[in-house]
Write a protein that holds these residues in place. Structure first.
Motif, PDB file in Angstrom:
ATOM      1  N   LEU A   1       0.807  -1.197   0.000  1.00 47.19           N
ATOM      2  CA  LEU A   1       0.000   0.000   0.000  1.00 47.19           C
ATOM      3  C   LEU A   1       0.849   1.260   0.000  1.00 47.19           C
ATOM      4  O   LEU A   1       0.412   2.276  -0.523  1.00 47.19           O
ATOM      5  N   ALA A   2       2.017   1.195   0.570  1.00 46.02           N
ATOM      6  CA  ALA A   2       2.860   2.384   0.624  1.00 46.02           C
ATOM      7  C   ALA A   2       3.171   2.904  -0.775  1.00 46.02           C
ATOM      8  O   ALA A   2       3.238   4.113  -0.992  1.00 46.02           O
ATOM      9  N   ARG A   3       3.344   2.023  -1.734  1.00 45.92           N
ATOM     10  CA  ARG A   3       3.645   2.453  -3.109  1.00 45.92           C
ATOM     11  C   ARG A   3       2.486   3.198  -3.740  1.00 45.92           C
ATOM     12  O   ARG A   3       2.685   4.033  -4.614  1.00 45.92           O
ATOM     13  N   VAL A   4       1.265   2.923  -3.294  1.00 45.18           N
ATOM     14  CA  VAL A   4       0.103   3.618  -3.838  1.00 45.18           C
ATOM     15  C   VAL A   4       0.215   5.111  -3.563  1.00 45.18           C
ATOM     16  O   VAL A   4       0.042   5.937  -4.449  1.00 45.18           O
ATOM     17  N   GLY A   5       0.516   5.485  -2.339  1.00 42.20           N
ATOM     18  CA  GLY A   5       0.642   6.888  -1.975  1.00 42.20           C
ATOM     19  C   GLY A   5       1.829   7.564  -2.611  1.00 42.20           C
ATOM     20  O   GLY A   5       1.826   8.780  -2.811  1.00 42.20           O
ATOM     21  N   SER A   9       1.487  12.950  -5.207  1.00 39.67           N
ATOM     22  CA  SER A   9       2.163  13.737  -4.184  1.00 39.67           C
ATOM     23  C   SER A   9       1.200  14.527  -3.297  1.00 39.67           C
ATOM     24  O   SER A   9       0.044  14.737  -3.637  1.00 39.67           O
ATOM     25  N   GLY A  10       1.718  14.941  -2.161  1.00 39.93           N
ATOM     26  CA  GLY A  10       1.015  15.847  -1.256  1.00 39.93           C
ATOM     27  C   GLY A  10      -0.263  15.293  -0.679  1.00 39.93           C
ATOM     28  O   GLY A  10      -0.381  14.109  -0.386  1.00 39.93           O
ATOM     29  N   ASP A  11      -1.234  16.213  -0.525  1.00 35.84           N
ATOM     30  CA  ASP A  11      -2.524  15.843   0.058  1.00 35.84           C
ATOM     31  C   ASP A  11      -3.245  14.787  -0.775  1.00 35.84           C
ATOM     32  O   ASP A  11      -3.933  13.926  -0.235  1.00 35.84           O
ATOM     33  N   GLN A  12      -3.066  14.866  -2.085  1.00 36.71           N
ATOM     34  CA  GLN A  12      -3.710  13.873  -2.945  1.00 36.71           C
ATOM     35  C   GLN A  12      -3.154  12.484  -2.677  1.00 36.71           C
ATOM     36  O   GLN A  12      -3.889  11.515  -2.638  1.00 36.71           O
ATOM     37  N   GLY A  13      -1.839  12.384  -2.488  1.00 34.39           N
ATOM     38  CA  GLY A  13      -1.225  11.100  -2.176  1.00 34.39           C
ATOM     39  C   GLY A  13      -1.731  10.536  -0.868  1.00 34.39           C
ATOM     40  O   GLY A  13      -2.008   9.338  -0.757  1.00 34.39           O
ATOM     41  N   ALA A  18      -5.157   6.737   1.986  1.00 37.92           N
ATOM     42  CA  ALA A  18      -6.219   6.498   2.975  1.00 37.92           C
ATOM     43  C   ALA A  18      -7.339   5.654   2.371  1.00 37.92           C
ATOM     44  O   ALA A  18      -7.819   4.704   2.994  1.00 37.92           O
ATOM     45  N   VAL A  19      -7.748   5.975   1.151  1.00 34.62           N
ATOM     46  CA  VAL A  19      -8.808   5.200   0.492  1.00 34.62           C
ATOM     47  C   VAL A  19      -8.330   3.780   0.212  1.00 34.62           C
ATOM     48  O   VAL A  19      -9.052   2.811   0.454  1.00 34.62           O
ATOM     49  N   ALA A  20      -7.107   3.640  -0.284  1.00 37.03           N
ATOM     50  CA  ALA A  20      -6.568   2.308  -0.595  1.00 37.03           C
ATOM     51  C   ALA A  20      -6.471   1.455   0.666  1.00 37.03           C
ATOM     52  O   ALA A  20      -6.788   0.257   0.638  1.00 37.03           O
ATOM     53  N   PHE A  24      -8.574  -1.958   1.233  1.00 40.67           N
ATOM     54  CA  PHE A  24      -7.887  -3.209   1.525  1.00 40.67           C
ATOM     55  C   PHE A  24      -8.397  -3.827   2.827  1.00 40.67           C
ATOM     56  O   PHE A  24      -8.615  -5.039   2.910  1.00 40.67           O
ATOM     57  N   ASP A  25      -8.613  -2.989   3.845  1.00 43.55           N
ATOM     58  CA  ASP A  25      -9.160  -3.493   5.114  1.00 43.55           C
ATOM     59  C   ASP A  25     -10.543  -4.098   4.907  1.00 43.55           C
ATOM     60  O   ASP A  25     -10.853  -5.157   5.455  1.00 43.55           O
ATOM     61  N   CYS A  26     -11.372  -3.434   4.110  1.00 44.33           N
ATOM     62  CA  CYS A  26     -12.706  -3.958   3.797  1.00 44.33           C
ATOM     63  C   CYS A  26     -12.600  -5.310   3.094  1.00 44.33           C
ATOM     64  O   CYS A  26     -13.324  -6.252   3.414  1.00 44.33           O
TER      65      CYS A  26
END
Length: 86
Positions: A1-5, A9-13, A18-20, A24-26
């Motif tokens: 998941l870290a690679r997703v962010g 960049s920034g707030d969008q990342g 957060a969504v990913a 994944f938790d769901c």
């Protein structure tokens, strides 16, 4: 998941991560075979799903009371799924 962010960049990342993470938790907690959001809109640091899809592993439903209740309460909406469960 870290690679997703890292891909955004920034707030969008942070919003995408957060969504990913929640998706994944769901996926893990509900015995899903598929959990998908497409498209994902990010605005002002918040992620919004344009559309989403989940595929439930019917073999996992009896072990998950919340999912079982959804199928029980909506037998008319999911008749094939309910037949498999009963």
């Amino acid at each position: 998941l870290a690679r997703v962010g890292d891909r955004v960049s920034g707030d969008q990342g942070e919003a995408v991560l957060a969504v990913a993470t929640r998706l994944f938790d769901c996926f893990r907690q509900n015995g899903l075979m598929l959990a998908e959001i497409s498209p994902l809109f990010v605005d002002g640091g918040a992620g919004r799903a344009g559309d989403a899809k989940v595929v439930v592993d019917m073999n996992a439903v009896p072990e998950r009371a919340a999912l079982l209740k959804i199928f029980e309460d909506n037998r008319d909406l999911y008749p094939d799924a309910w037949r498999k469960l009963s």
